[in-house]
Design a protein around this motif. Structure first.
Motif, PDB file in Angstrom:
ATOM      1  N   THR A 263       7.768 -18.283  25.840  1.00 57.61           N
ATOM      2  CA  THR A 263       6.843 -17.221  26.261  1.00 57.61           C
ATOM      3  C   THR A 263       7.457 -15.862  25.931  1.00 57.61           C
ATOM      4  N   ASP A 264       8.774 -15.740  26.238  1.00 51.79           N
ATOM      5  CA  ASP A 264       9.457 -14.464  25.969  1.00 51.79           C
ATOM      6  C   ASP A 264       9.445 -14.127  24.484  1.00 51.79           C
ATOM      7  N   ILE A 265       9.685 -15.152  23.645  1.00 55.13           N
ATOM      8  CA  ILE A 265       9.711 -14.895  22.191  1.00 55.13           C
ATOM      9  C   ILE A 265       8.335 -14.413  21.727  1.00 55.13           C
ATOM     10  N   GLY A 266       7.281 -15.091  22.208  1.00 57.39           N
ATOM     11  CA  GLY A 266       5.919 -14.687  21.837  1.00 57.39           C
ATOM     12  C   GLY A 266       5.609 -13.273  22.299  1.00 57.39           C
ATOM     13  N   GLN A 267       5.990 -12.980  23.547  1.00 59.10           N
ATOM     14  CA  GLN A 267       5.714 -11.656  24.113  1.00 59.10           C
ATOM     15  C   GLN A 267       6.510 -10.570  23.370  1.00 59.10           C
ATOM     16  N   TYR A 268       7.732 -10.928  22.948  1.00 66.67           N
ATOM     17  CA  TYR A 268       8.568  -9.981  22.201  1.00 66.67           C
ATOM     18  C   TYR A 268       7.874  -9.581  20.898  1.00 66.67           C
TER      19      TYR A 268
ATOM     20  N   TRP B  96      20.981 -11.987  25.831  1.00 67.47           N
ATOM     21  CA  TRP B  96      20.030 -12.319  24.781  1.00 67.47           C
ATOM     22  C   TRP B  96      20.237 -11.491  23.518  1.00 67.47           C
ATOM     23  N   THR B  97      20.632 -10.231  23.689  1.00 71.55           N
ATOM     24  CA  THR B  97      20.899  -9.409  22.500  1.00 71.55           C
ATOM     25  C   THR B  97      22.073 -10.013  21.730  1.00 71.55           C
ATOM     26  N   SER B  98      23.121 -10.427  22.456  1.00 73.23           N
ATOM     27  CA  SER B  98      24.294 -11.025  21.794  1.00 73.23           C
ATOM     28  C   SER B  98      23.904 -12.314  21.075  1.00 73.23           C
ATOM     29  N   VAL B  99      23.086 -13.136  21.743  1.00 73.32           N
ATOM     30  CA  VAL B  99      22.660 -14.413  21.134  1.00 73.32           C
ATOM     31  C   VAL B  99      21.875 -14.141  19.850  1.00 73.32           C
ATOM     32  N   VAL B 100      20.933 -13.208  19.926  1.00 73.91           N
ATOM     33  CA  VAL B 100      20.101 -12.907  18.746  1.00 73.91           C
ATOM     34  C   VAL B 100      20.960 -12.319  17.629  1.00 73.91           C
ATOM     35  N   LEU B 101      21.935 -11.472  17.996  1.00 80.36           N
ATOM     36  CA  LEU B 101      22.827 -10.882  16.976  1.00 80.36           C
ATOM     37  C   LEU B 101      23.635 -11.967  16.261  1.00 80.36           C
ATOM     38  N   ILE B 102      24.179 -12.883  17.031  1.00 80.76           N
ATOM     39  CA  ILE B 102      25.034 -13.927  16.448  1.00 80.76           C
ATOM     40  C   ILE B 102      24.207 -14.846  15.536  1.00 80.76           C
ATOM     41  N   ILE B 103      23.007 -15.206  15.986  1.00 74.09           N
ATOM     42  CA  ILE B 103      22.157 -16.084  15.162  1.00 74.09           C
ATOM     43  C   ILE B 103      21.728 -15.356  13.887  1.00 74.09           C
ATOM     44  N   THR B 104      21.343 -14.092  14.036  1.00 69.68           N
ATOM     45  CA  THR B 104      20.932 -13.308  12.863  1.00 69.68           C
ATOM     46  C   THR B 104      22.111 -13.153  11.894  1.00 69.68           C
ATOM     47  N   ASN B 105      23.301 -12.960  12.448  1.00 67.27           N
ATOM     48  CA  ASN B 105      24.499 -12.832  11.629  1.00 67.27           C
ATOM     49  C   ASN B 105      24.713 -14.092  10.789  1.00 67.27           C
ATOM     50  N   TYR B 106      24.522 -15.240  11.434  1.00 67.95           N
ATOM     51  CA  TYR B 106      24.698 -16.514  10.727  1.00 67.95           C
ATOM     52  C   TYR B 106      23.667 -16.643   9.596  1.00 67.95           C
ATOM     53  N   ILE B 107      22.416 -16.365   9.927  1.00 69.85           N
ATOM     54  CA  ILE B 107      21.341 -16.528   8.932  1.00 69.85           C
ATOM     55  C   ILE B 107      21.565 -15.573   7.743  1.00 69.85           C
ATOM     56  N   LEU B 108      21.889 -14.312   8.046  1.00 70.49           N
ATOM     57  CA  LEU B 108      22.076 -13.334   6.962  1.00 70.49           C
ATOM     58  C   LEU B 108      23.296 -13.668   6.108  1.00 70.49           C
ATOM     59  N   THR B 109      24.351 -14.165   6.759  1.00 70.21           N
ATOM     60  CA  THR B 109      25.551 -14.529   5.999  1.00 70.21           C
ATOM     61  C   THR B 109      25.236 -15.687   5.054  1.00 70.21           C
ATOM     62  N   GLN B 110      24.487 -16.654   5.581  1.00 73.30           N
ATOM     63  CA  GLN B 110      24.087 -17.797   4.754  1.00 73.30           C
ATOM     64  C   GLN B 110      23.234 -17.331   3.568  1.00 73.30           C
ATOM     65  N   LEU B 111      22.319 -16.414   3.843  1.00 75.43           N
ATOM     66  CA  LEU B 111      21.400 -15.952   2.788  1.00 75.43           C
ATOM     67  C   LEU B 111      22.088 -15.060   1.761  1.00 75.43           C
ATOM     68  N   LEU B 112      22.989 -14.197   2.238  1.00 79.35           N
ATOM     69  CA  LEU B 112      23.533 -13.166   1.346  1.00 79.35           C
ATOM     70  C   LEU B 112      24.850 -13.551   0.675  1.00 79.35           C
ATOM     71  N   LEU B 113      25.643 -14.386   1.325  1.00 80.71           N
ATOM     72  CA  LEU B 113      26.976 -14.658   0.773  1.00 80.71           C
ATOM     73  C   LEU B 113      27.160 -16.058   0.210  1.00 80.71           C
TER      74      LEU B 113
END
Lengths: 245, 254
Positions: free
Chosen positions: A5-10, A227-244
């Motif tokens: 619900t939170d993700i949808g509302q965000y 939640w900000t830390s969790v989202v940052l860490i997950i985004t960091n992983y995804i971007l690292t995978q995509l870019l490097l």
């Protein structure tokens, strides 16, 4: 199920940020205020932490590299890579999530509790745009903060390495330039731009949609940091995978 | 004038407002009273357009809110002023900026014109030399006056007040009540006040709507209320010994 619900509302909130824009002359003043609150006021802690973490990275690397075959310049190489690739963009962002994120959540949450957000809505103002959009724009300067963090971190590494006697100045400068890949800087700044958006919007979400009183404002700040830390860490992983990779 | 037609509102299947029909008049202080949980806040939020009714319509000077386009609804909202229970002043702005806020947002007035209007309304609510102070630096009564000044600065057609006397001493509460009544008459606006304060009811209640469990049980003026034969209403309004004696005196005088 609550987090779905939170993700949808965000994401609904993100859509609403860009609807019914606040009058430009009012927005301009709000943006300047947010730059002061979110960016300028963070510089002190960023400089302090970056300097000492840079120094500690150098000392620890130097103390762990005692094989005479390995060149001393590797100490500077390691410090540079650690600071540019991870410490400055990612871990500094997690620290900033604690400082700036808590500030955003508690300030918007307090406005919710004291009916200031209702007052904006009654006047026919899009309160989400009024409160969150200036923060997003102000956080566009966040890459400059990270740039300063990189610079000060490497300066800290240099001073600790050279003045501590772990590495000579020429060796440090040599190591700093060894196998330098300019794309790593691009990668770091792409990450930083994504992080700046997350740092502005996730804490704003937790403040805007909080319910309750003063106690809940505190709880919302804590939840927001997690939640900000969790989202940052997950985004960091995804971007690292995509870019490097 | 505000006309409410068969207004219903439900939350999760529970009906909070059960078909309200009433009118709130221009130039009069209209009061909504009732026990906690009677639906007063939901009713006021429906009137403000913050809650969409499940059924029914609300007409503002003959225009039904629900028939308007979103942009027209926002334009109508700009003609509404609201005084919140806790004043809801913006902490980051000083008094002058708080009162000037609606003018900055919705008018093309120059800074000098805006400042002139702000000083006019601050003078009207009997506040002087507070322009540069912040909300935290003034008393609760002064905050309420600033909230009233902010609500009327843009010359609204409708003024809504949620518990304007809460947290105020009786003397200041009467000053605030009288101020709201004077402003209502001076500007010929429709004022709706949500209150628990029985002093306000007996002091400024020109059109009183008594809500009980989501229904309008009684409607009339302060002059009618002591004669009312609705037991729920009289138990609610004259709950204290003092008010019971006031009622007895009024009835004997008749």
């Amino acid at each position: 199920m609550r987090f779905l619900t939170d993700i949808g509302q965000y994401f609904i909130m993100l859509k609403n940020i860009f609807k019914r824009m606040t009058k430009a002359s009012v927005l301009r003043n709000l943006i300047f205020k947010e730059v002061d609150d979110l960016i300028i006021s963070s510089l002190g802690i960023v400089i302090f932490l970056s300097f000492f973490i840079g120094a500690v990275i150098t000392i620890q690397t130097a103390l762990n590299l005692n094989n005479p075959i390995i060149p001393k310049s590797l100490i500077a190489f390691t410090a540079r890579q650690s600071i540019i690739l991870e410490f400055a963009p990612t871990f500094m962002s997690i620290i900033i999530a604690g400082k700036v994120g808590s500030f955003i959540t508690s300030s918007i949450g307090t406005m919710r509790v004291t009916e200031q957000i209702d007052a904006l809505e009654v006047m026919g103002i899009n309160s989400i745009n009024y409160l969150v959009f200036p923060k997003i724009i102000a956080m566009l300067l966040y890459p400059f903060v990270i740039c300063i963090s990189m610079f000060v971190g490497i300066a800290g590494a240099y001073l600790a390495g050279v003045m501590g006697g772990y590495i000579g100045p020429e060796q440090f400068l040599q190591g700093l330039q060894d196998d330098f890949i300019p794309f790593h800087l691009v990668y770091a700044f792409i990450k930083t731009i994504f992080f700046s958006f997350i740092l502005a919007t996730v804490p704003a979400y937790h403040g805007y949609y909080m319910k309750g009183g003063a106690l809940e404002v505190g709880q919302a700040s804590t939840t927001s940091f997690v939640w900000t830390s969790v989202v940052l860490i997950i985004t960091n992983y995804i971007l690292t995978q995509l870019l490097l990779s | 004038m505000i006309k409410v037609n068969d207004l219903k509102k439900s939350f999760n299947g529970e009906e909070i407002l059960k078909g309200l029909n009433t009118e709130f008049y221009n130039g009069k202080t209209n009061l909504i009273i009732g026990q906690s949980g009677a639906g007063k806040t939901v009713f006021l939020k429906c009137l403000l357009g913050l809650i969409i009714p499940t059924e029914g319509t609300i007409e503002y000077n003959g225009t039904a809110y629900s028939t308007l386009e979103p942009e027209q609804q926002r334009e109508l909202r700009k003609k509404m002023g609201m005084v919140f229970q806790g004043s809801a002043l913006f902490d980051s702005m000083n008094i002058e900026e708080n009162v000037m806020f609606p003018l900055r947002m919705f008018t093309k007035k120059t800074k000098e014109e805006r400042l002139k209007r702000v000083n006019e309304v601050l003078e009207r609510v009997n506040l002087e030399n507070v322009n540069k102070k912040f909300p935290s630096e003034i008393s609760g009564g002064m905050q309420k006056r600033v909230a009233i000044a902010r609500a009327i600065v843009n010359k609204p057609n409708f003024l809504f007040c949620d518990e304007p006397n809460s947290g105020l001493d009786p003397q200041t509460a009467i000053v605030i009540d009288n101020l709201i009544q004077e402003i209502t008459k001076e500007n010929d606006i429709t004022t709706v006040i949500n209150t628990h304060d029985m002093n306000s009811v007996l002091e400024i209640g020109e059109n009183i709507v008594y809500l009980k469990k989501g229904n309008i049980e009684w409607q009339g003026s302060k002059d009618d209320i002591y004669k009312a034969d609705n037991k729920n209403l009289t138990d609610f309004v004259y709950s204290s010994e003092l008010f019971k004696k006031v009622r007895e005196t009024q009835l004997k005088a008749d």
